[in-house]
Design a protein around this motif. Structure first.
Motif, PDB file in Angstrom:
ATOM      1  N   ARG A 106       0.858  -1.186   0.000  1.00 14.42           N
ATOM      2  CA  ARG A 106       0.000   0.000   0.000  1.00 14.42           C
ATOM      3  C   ARG A 106       0.894   1.236   0.000  1.00 14.42           C
ATOM      4  NH1 ARG A 106       0.812   2.273   4.889  1.00 14.42           N
ATOM      5  NH2 ARG A 106       1.225   0.874   6.628  1.00 14.42           N
ATOM      6  N   ARG A 107       0.269   2.406  -0.183  1.00 11.21           N
ATOM      7  CA  ARG A 107       1.022   3.650  -0.073  1.00 11.21           C
ATOM      8  C   ARG A 107       1.429   3.884   1.371  1.00 11.21           C
ATOM      9  NH1 ARG A 107      -1.857   7.525  -4.568  1.00 11.21           N
ATOM     10  NH2 ARG A 107      -1.339   6.043  -6.200  1.00 11.21           N
ATOM     11  N   GLU A 108       2.498   4.644   1.539  1.00  9.40           N
ATOM     12  CA  GLU A 108       2.863   4.979   2.912  1.00  9.40           C
ATOM     13  C   GLU A 108       2.332   6.371   3.253  1.00  9.40           C
ATOM     14  OE1 GLU A 108       6.995   5.096   3.846  1.00  9.40           O
ATOM     15  OE2 GLU A 108       7.455   6.631   2.373  1.00  9.40           O
ATOM     16  N   ASN A 109       2.234   6.642   4.541  1.00  7.85           N
ATOM     17  CA  ASN A 109       1.722   7.944   4.960  1.00  7.85           C
ATOM     18  C   ASN A 109       2.857   8.798   5.544  1.00  7.85           C
ATOM     19  OD1 ASN A 109       1.819   7.514   7.913  1.00  7.85           O
ATOM     20  ND2 ASN A 109       0.202   6.005   7.517  1.00  7.85           N
ATOM     21  N   ASP A 110       2.522  10.052   5.803  1.00 11.81           N
ATOM     22  CA  ASP A 110       3.530  11.020   6.251  1.00 11.81           C
ATOM     23  C   ASP A 110       4.162  10.665   7.593  1.00 11.81           C
ATOM     24  OD1 ASP A 110       3.476  12.706   4.077  1.00 11.81           O
ATOM     25  OD2 ASP A 110       2.116  14.166   4.969  1.00 11.81           O
ATOM     26  N   ALA A 111       3.383  10.058   8.495  1.00 15.87           N
ATOM     27  CA  ALA A 111       3.948   9.698   9.802  1.00 15.87           C
ATOM     28  C   ALA A 111       5.015   8.620   9.626  1.00 15.87           C
ATOM     29  CB  ALA A 111       2.853   9.222  10.757  1.00 15.87           C
ATOM     30  N   GLU A 112       4.709   7.622   8.794  1.00 12.76           N
ATOM     31  CA  GLU A 112       5.660   6.536   8.537  1.00 12.76           C
ATOM     32  C   GLU A 112       6.916   7.062   7.848  1.00 12.76           C
ATOM     33  OE1 GLU A 112       2.373   2.994   7.829  1.00 12.76           O
ATOM     34  OE2 GLU A 112       2.799   4.381   6.194  1.00 12.76           O
ATOM     35  N   HIS A 113       6.703   7.901   6.851  1.00  8.84           N
ATOM     36  CA  HIS A 113       7.826   8.514   6.119  1.00  8.84           C
ATOM     37  C   HIS A 113       8.718   9.315   7.080  1.00  8.84           C
ATOM     38  CE1 HIS A 113       9.871  11.246   3.312  1.00  8.84           C
ATOM     39  NE2 HIS A 113       9.230  12.274   3.837  1.00  8.84           N
ATOM     40  N   SER A 114       8.092  10.101   7.955  1.00  6.90           N
ATOM     41  CA  SER A 114       8.857  10.954   8.876  1.00  6.90           C
ATOM     42  C   SER A 114       9.635  10.113   9.882  1.00  6.90           C
ATOM     43  CB  SER A 114       7.915  11.915   9.610  1.00  6.90           C
ATOM     44  OG  SER A 114       7.235  12.730   8.679  1.00  6.90           O
ATOM     45  N   TRP A 115       9.002   9.038  10.355  1.00  2.00           N
ATOM     46  CA  TRP A 115       9.691   8.114  11.257  1.00  2.00           C
ATOM     47  C   TRP A 115      10.926   7.531  10.567  1.00  2.00           C
ATOM     48  CZ3 TRP A 115      10.177   2.834  10.078  1.00  2.00           C
ATOM     49  CH2 TRP A 115      10.827   2.080  11.061  1.00  2.00           C
ATOM     50  N   HIS A 116      10.746   7.106   9.334  1.00  7.86           N
ATOM     51  CA  HIS A 116      11.821   6.437   8.605  1.00  7.86           C
ATOM     52  C   HIS A 116      13.016   7.376   8.394  1.00  7.86           C
ATOM     53  CE1 HIS A 116      12.167   2.875   5.524  1.00  7.86           C
ATOM     54  NE2 HIS A 116      13.193   2.937   6.327  1.00  7.86           N
ATOM     55  N   ILE A 117      12.745   8.617   7.971  1.00  6.96           N
ATOM     56  CA  ILE A 117      13.862   9.536   7.720  1.00  6.96           C
ATOM     57  C   ILE A 117      14.496  10.030   9.024  1.00  6.96           C
ATOM     58  CG2 ILE A 117      13.254  10.169   5.356  1.00  6.96           C
ATOM     59  CD1 ILE A 117      11.895  12.628   6.287  1.00  6.96           C
ATOM     60  N   ALA A 118      13.743  10.039  10.104  1.00  7.86           N
ATOM     61  CA  ALA A 118      14.352  10.392  11.402  1.00  7.86           C
ATOM     62  C   ALA A 118      15.384   9.343  11.801  1.00  7.86           C
ATOM     63  CB  ALA A 118      13.276  10.547  12.480  1.00  7.86           C
ATOM     64  N   ILE A 119      15.069   8.072  11.599  1.00  6.79           N
ATOM     65  CA  ILE A 119      16.062   7.019  11.900  1.00  6.79           C
ATOM     66  C   ILE A 119      17.230   7.107  10.923  1.00  6.79           C
ATOM     67  CG2 ILE A 119      16.531   4.529  11.964  1.00  6.79           C
ATOM     68  CD1 ILE A 119      14.070   4.009  13.260  1.00  6.79           C
ATOM     69  N   MET A 120      16.937   7.436   9.674  1.00  8.40           N
ATOM     70  CA  MET A 120      18.022   7.611   8.698  1.00  8.40           C
ATOM     71  C   MET A 120      18.965   8.728   9.151  1.00  8.40           C
ATOM     72  SD  MET A 120      15.859   7.120   5.122  1.00  8.40           S
ATOM     73  CE  MET A 120      17.158   7.638   3.996  1.00  8.40           C
ATOM     74  N   ALA A 121      18.399   9.803   9.698  1.00 11.84           N
ATOM     75  CA  ALA A 121      19.233  10.933  10.145  1.00 11.84           C
ATOM     76  C   ALA A 121      20.240  10.474  11.196  1.00 11.84           C
ATOM     77  CB  ALA A 121      18.358  12.050  10.703  1.00 11.84           C
ATOM     78  N   VAL A 122      19.803   9.582  12.078  1.00 13.37           N
ATOM     79  CA  VAL A 122      20.692   9.076  13.127  1.00 13.37           C
ATOM     80  C   VAL A 122      21.712   8.090  12.546  1.00 13.37           C
ATOM     81  CG1 VAL A 122      20.779   7.692  15.251  1.00 13.37           C
ATOM     82  CG2 VAL A 122      18.968   9.410  14.944  1.00 13.37           C
ATOM     83  N   THR A 123      21.242   7.137  11.763  1.00 13.84           N
ATOM     84  CA  THR A 123      22.141   6.052  11.341  1.00 13.84           C
ATOM     85  C   THR A 123      23.079   6.458  10.198  1.00 13.84           C
ATOM     86  OG1 THR A 123      20.337   5.155   9.989  1.00 13.84           O
ATOM     87  CG2 THR A 123      20.695   4.139  12.123  1.00 13.84           C
ATOM     88  N   LEU A 124      22.728   7.522   9.467  1.00 13.20           N
ATOM     89  CA  LEU A 124      23.587   7.956   8.352  1.00 13.20           C
ATOM     90  C   LEU A 124      24.381   9.217   8.692  1.00 13.20           C
ATOM     91  CD1 LEU A 124      21.107   7.432   5.341  1.00 13.20           C
ATOM     92  CD2 LEU A 124      22.972   5.912   6.037  1.00 13.20           C
TER      93      LEU A 124
END
Lengths: 212, 212
Positions: free
Chosen positions: A38-56
């Motif tokens: 299914r499509r993803e929503n803004d909350a999921e997207h924001s969660w994902h990039i927040a973890i990316m900010a930490v791990t990258l």
């Protein structure tokens, strides 16, 4: 010193904000989950990039304030509660987008106590302006994540909307401003997506690849 | 100094982790969105409590490391990729939960480069142990958020599973360890939920209210 009733007014405003932003979970984007369900929503997207900010973060500019970046990413799409998601390749939809979203930012961050409203409103402006290292890195992640999702779904939203590789390159080149190493990776991924048939190259693909 | 191929190996591992955790978006919880439309998933829940950590930090212990808390919250449910969500009032489901989740934590954080895997694995242990101020505050938010969702949906998952107010009080009393002011608020909300008929009081409601 704050009185107890001032503390309680602040907490009420904070909880009103926390309730309001629940609506971001119902703002759906064009990108689909990596399993294609299914499509993803803004909350999921924001969660994902927040973890990316930490791990990258080792690929970000040195001395970067990671908490500032993460906070920016967690709230960057709240304006879509009022404005909805605009697909980034929708040229008409992008007209007047910033003005509409500014009004939404005033309303939504304005639910918080004044000092916090001002802090997050400024952080949203900073994200949009892409001038500080934090904002450049945050924007790089905001662009990279949907590319990962589209690649994982054999073209996903690119294919559905007939977006070509030359447009993907032009649109996402700003990743280089925030995280050059991630842009090298993204370019290679785009080239690979073309070779696998996930993306049509478009008329200017070769030229865009040369531009970097 | 790192060689370029070491950098590229690290980036590959980081991106493999970023792809793997996409699956959290499909782990559904018992709590429903505040508009009642559907259950929420772990990614949405984690995003919500990460913003709560930032906006409610004045109610946390002083000198708290907010980035550490936010990072803890962003990753605290990743283990559910392998273990699924256990409803917190499911007494049987809770048996052996920590052991199963520890194995999942080893696998999932272990996708990252060794130093990052160790850091996030330790942070997950810290969250589970609830001993540091950051872990206590993080756990308080993890408990408070579903209460807000259940209250907003006139009882939500409480009602669906016949959970009584005395059990809600007992289960969530640890909020007081991380954020006493938030626990005062939560207690008032539970009492209000009982008076509105969102929650059955249960046999020991009055005693639990006295215990604080």
């Amino acid at each position: 010193m704050e009185t107890s009733s001032e503390q309680s007014r602040r907490l009420s405003a904070q909880l009103a904000f926390i309730r309001e932003i629940d609506r971001v979970k119902s703002i759906y984007r064009q990108t689909v989950l990596m399993d294609g369900a299914r499509r993803e929503n803004d909350a999921e997207h924001s969660w994902h990039i927040a973890i990316m900010a930490v791990t990258l973060s080792e690929h970000a500019p040195p001395e970067l304030d990671v908490l500032r970046t993460v906070t920016m990413l967690l709230v960057h799409d709240l304006v879509e509660i009022d404005c909805g998601d605009t697909f980034c390749y929708d040229t008409e939809g992008m007209v007047g987008k910033h003005e509409r979203e500014s009004v939404a930012a005033d309303r939504i961050f304005g639910i918080l106590p004044h000092d916090q409203a001002a802090y997050l409103r400024d952080l949203w402006d900073e994200f949009e302006a892409r001038e500080t290292p934090e904002a450049r890195y945050a924007n790089a992640l905001d662009r990279l994540q949907p590319m990962l999702q589209n690649y994982a779904t054999s073209g996903g939203a690119w294919r559905e909307h007939g977006v070509t590789a030359d447009r993907v390159l032009r649109r996402n080149r700003i990743i280089a401003d925030g995280a050059p190493e991630l842009w090298s990776y993204a370019r290679a991924m785009i080239a690979d997506a073309v070779s696998r048939g996930f993306l049509d190259p478009g008329p200017e693909f070769r030229r865009e690849m040369e531009l970097g």
